[in-house]
Design an enzyme around this catalytic site. Structure first.
Site, PDB file in Angstrom:
ATOM      1  N   ASN A  73       0.815  -1.207   0.000  1.00 23.57           N
ATOM      2  CA  ASN A  73       0.000   0.000   0.000  1.00 23.57           C
ATOM      3  C   ASN A  73       0.849   1.258   0.000  1.00 23.57           C
ATOM      4  O   ASN A  73       1.827   1.333  -0.724  1.00 23.57           O
ATOM      5  CB  ASN A  73      -1.018  -0.022   1.142  1.00 23.57           C
ATOM      6  CG  ASN A  73      -2.280   0.765   0.802  1.00 23.57           C
ATOM      7  OD1 ASN A  73      -2.301   1.984   0.883  1.00 23.57           O
ATOM      8  ND2 ASN A  73      -3.323   0.058   0.400  1.00 23.57           N
ATOM      9  N   ARG A  74       0.535   2.244   0.829  1.00 19.35           N
ATOM     10  CA  ARG A  74       1.103   3.577   0.704  1.00 19.35           C
ATOM     11  C   ARG A  74       2.132   3.898   1.803  1.00 19.35           C
ATOM     12  O   ARG A  74       1.976   3.465   2.942  1.00 19.35           O
ATOM     13  CB  ARG A  74      -0.009   4.623   0.745  1.00 19.35           C
ATOM     14  CG  ARG A  74      -0.958   4.550  -0.444  1.00 19.35           C
ATOM     15  CD  ARG A  74      -2.195   5.411  -0.232  1.00 19.35           C
ATOM     16  NE  ARG A  74      -2.987   5.492  -1.463  1.00 19.35           N
ATOM     17  CZ  ARG A  74      -3.938   4.607  -1.787  1.00 19.35           C
ATOM     18  NH1 ARG A  74      -4.228   3.584  -0.981  1.00 19.35           N
ATOM     19  NH2 ARG A  74      -4.602   4.746  -2.919  1.00 19.35           N
ATOM     20  N   HIS A 176      -1.748  -7.808  -3.912  1.00 14.34           N
ATOM     21  CA  HIS A 176      -2.822  -7.027  -4.529  1.00 14.34           C
ATOM     22  C   HIS A 176      -3.604  -7.956  -5.465  1.00 14.34           C
ATOM     23  O   HIS A 176      -3.647  -7.777  -6.690  1.00 14.34           O
ATOM     24  CB  HIS A 176      -2.237  -5.851  -5.302  1.00 14.34           C
ATOM     25  CG  HIS A 176      -3.212  -4.755  -5.587  1.00 14.34           C
ATOM     26  ND1 HIS A 176      -4.083  -4.787  -6.644  1.00 14.34           N
ATOM     27  CD2 HIS A 176      -3.460  -3.590  -4.937  1.00 14.34           C
ATOM     28  CE1 HIS A 176      -4.811  -3.680  -6.650  1.00 14.34           C
ATOM     29  NE2 HIS A 176      -4.454  -2.940  -5.624  1.00 14.34           N
ATOM     30  N   ASP A 235     -12.401   1.241  -1.009  1.00 13.30           N
ATOM     31  CA  ASP A 235     -10.951   1.309  -0.949  1.00 13.30           C
ATOM     32  C   ASP A 235     -10.645   1.495   0.529  1.00 13.30           C
ATOM     33  O   ASP A 235     -10.185   2.545   0.966  1.00 13.30           O
ATOM     34  CB  ASP A 235     -10.395   2.450  -1.792  1.00 13.30           C
ATOM     35  CG  ASP A 235      -8.877   2.346  -1.974  1.00 13.30           C
ATOM     36  OD1 ASP A 235      -8.284   1.387  -1.424  1.00 13.30           O
ATOM     37  OD2 ASP A 235      -8.288   3.217  -2.641  1.00 13.30           O
ATOM     38  N   GLU A 284      -7.056  -7.664  -0.250  1.00 13.40           N
ATOM     39  CA  GLU A 284      -5.605  -7.599  -0.159  1.00 13.40           C
ATOM     40  C   GLU A 284      -5.142  -7.890   1.269  1.00 13.40           C
ATOM     41  O   GLU A 284      -5.329  -7.062   2.159  1.00 13.40           O
ATOM     42  CB  GLU A 284      -5.123  -6.211  -0.573  1.00 13.40           C
ATOM     43  CG  GLU A 284      -5.634  -5.758  -1.935  1.00 13.40           C
ATOM     44  CD  GLU A 284      -5.356  -4.292  -2.200  1.00 13.40           C
ATOM     45  OE1 GLU A 284      -4.297  -3.796  -1.772  1.00 13.40           O
ATOM     46  OE2 GLU A 284      -6.220  -3.618  -2.807  1.00 13.40           O
TER      47      GLU A 284
END
Length: 324
Positions: A73-74, A176, A235, A284
């Site tokens: 992810n981020r 993912h 999301d 995920e």
């Protein structure tokens, strides 16, 4: 049940097709060791979202197959510091000024093993950071080994991460995984259900990063027992805050196609992100929460773990396709 392995060309890349009477799969080592196809032969159903051309794949490679995320992810601003060492990743989500999806999914991996052992097919690939110039992003030396084991309609996936360097590093990993949903062509989303083994919902800000606020999931029993995605877009980041009484598995069911897919993850995977768009869904599994190294929260809460010099961690997931 006879197994087989073939070397093929897929998306103009060398790939490996393997299967048995129940299932056939395609792995693309040069494309991040991505499992780009998983077909249930009994009903001629492609379970994973598979690109039809290289051009289509290049538009959004993260939206096909089963990309491996490290870190997942981020990362806020594309950087964090751990025990005095700086980690800097390219800011590739420019609208939100984050790094997203890590560096394993778009690098070529090496094939280490391809063999059929009776009823079991084993494919083994490996990534070594020493083969790439990653010192500015991830200054530690690591190897990541992935082993795929197919028996009947069940695919076991083992990911081994090894610290080959001197200093410890923080690690987080995930997948993912992009499923066609509905599974069958012409299927209706109203005939489909997905369940997640979660009871907590992490609040995200406008940059899709955790704020630190954690809430009870809305309709917890529904999300654990199965709900429809019709008319709903996600999301979202979820977790589970108790001793795990639930099996840590996401179940995707398509009544019209007459199958369900059981996506199991081991105890390392404490979090699930749910992301969907028309025609597909991505459940995920993650070992750490989004942006974990930058959060002012305990490692126990975020899932941040350390891998010391010479240590290896094994992560196991499993995909099983069953008739309803």
């Amino acid at each position: 049940m006879t197994g087989y392995i073939e070397d093929i060309t897929f998306l103009n890349e060398k790939a490996i097709k393997f299967g048995n009477e129940k299932v056939e799969a395609i792995l693309a080592p040069s494309l991040g060791s991505n499992l780009l196809s998983l077909k249930y032969k009994h009903k001629d159903i492609e379970v994973l979202r598979t690109p039809v051309s290289l051009e289509e794949y290049k538009k959004a490679p993260i939206l096909y197959g089963m990309p491996i995320l490290f870190p997942p992810n981020r990362i806020e601003g594309g950087q964090f510091t751990y025990k005095g060492t700086e980690y800097r990743f390219p800011v590739n989500e420019r609208g939100k000024f984050n790094h997203i999806h890590g560096f394993l999914h778009d690098k070529p991996w090496q094939v280490c093993k391809k063999e059929v052992n009776g009823k079991e097919i084993v494919i083994n690939t490996e990534f070594s950071s020493s083969e790439f110039d990653l010192k500015d992003s991830f200054p530690q030396d690591i190897t990541v080994n992935m082993s795929l084991s197919l028996r009947a309609e069940t695919l076991d996936i083992k990911l081994e991460i090894t610290n080959k360097g001197i200093e410890p590093f923080p690690w987080g990993a995930g997948y993912h995984t992009v499923f066609n949903f509905p599974f069958g062509p012409g299927g209706k989303l109203e005939d489909c259900r997905i369940s997640l083994p979660v009871n907590k919902h992490w609040e995200l800000n406008e940059r899709s990063l955790p704020t630190g606020a954690i809430h009870e999931t809305a309709d917890t029993m529904e999300i654990q027992n199965g709900f429809s995605l019709e008319g709903r877009l996600f999301d979202d980041l979820f977790g589970y805050d108790e001793e795990r009484a639930l099996e840590n598995e996401c179940i995707l069911t398509d009544q019209e196609a007459g199958i369900h897919v059981i996506y199991h993850a081991d105890q390392h995977f404490m979090f699930w992100v749910l992301f969907n768009q028309e025609g597909f869904v991505c459940p995920e599994p993650y070992t750490w929460v989004t942006n974990a190294p930058n959060l002012d929260l305990s490692a126990k809460l975020t899932g941040l773990r350390e891998l010391r010099s010479g240590e290896t961690v094994q992560l196991r997931t499993r995909l099983a396709i069953k008739d309803i």
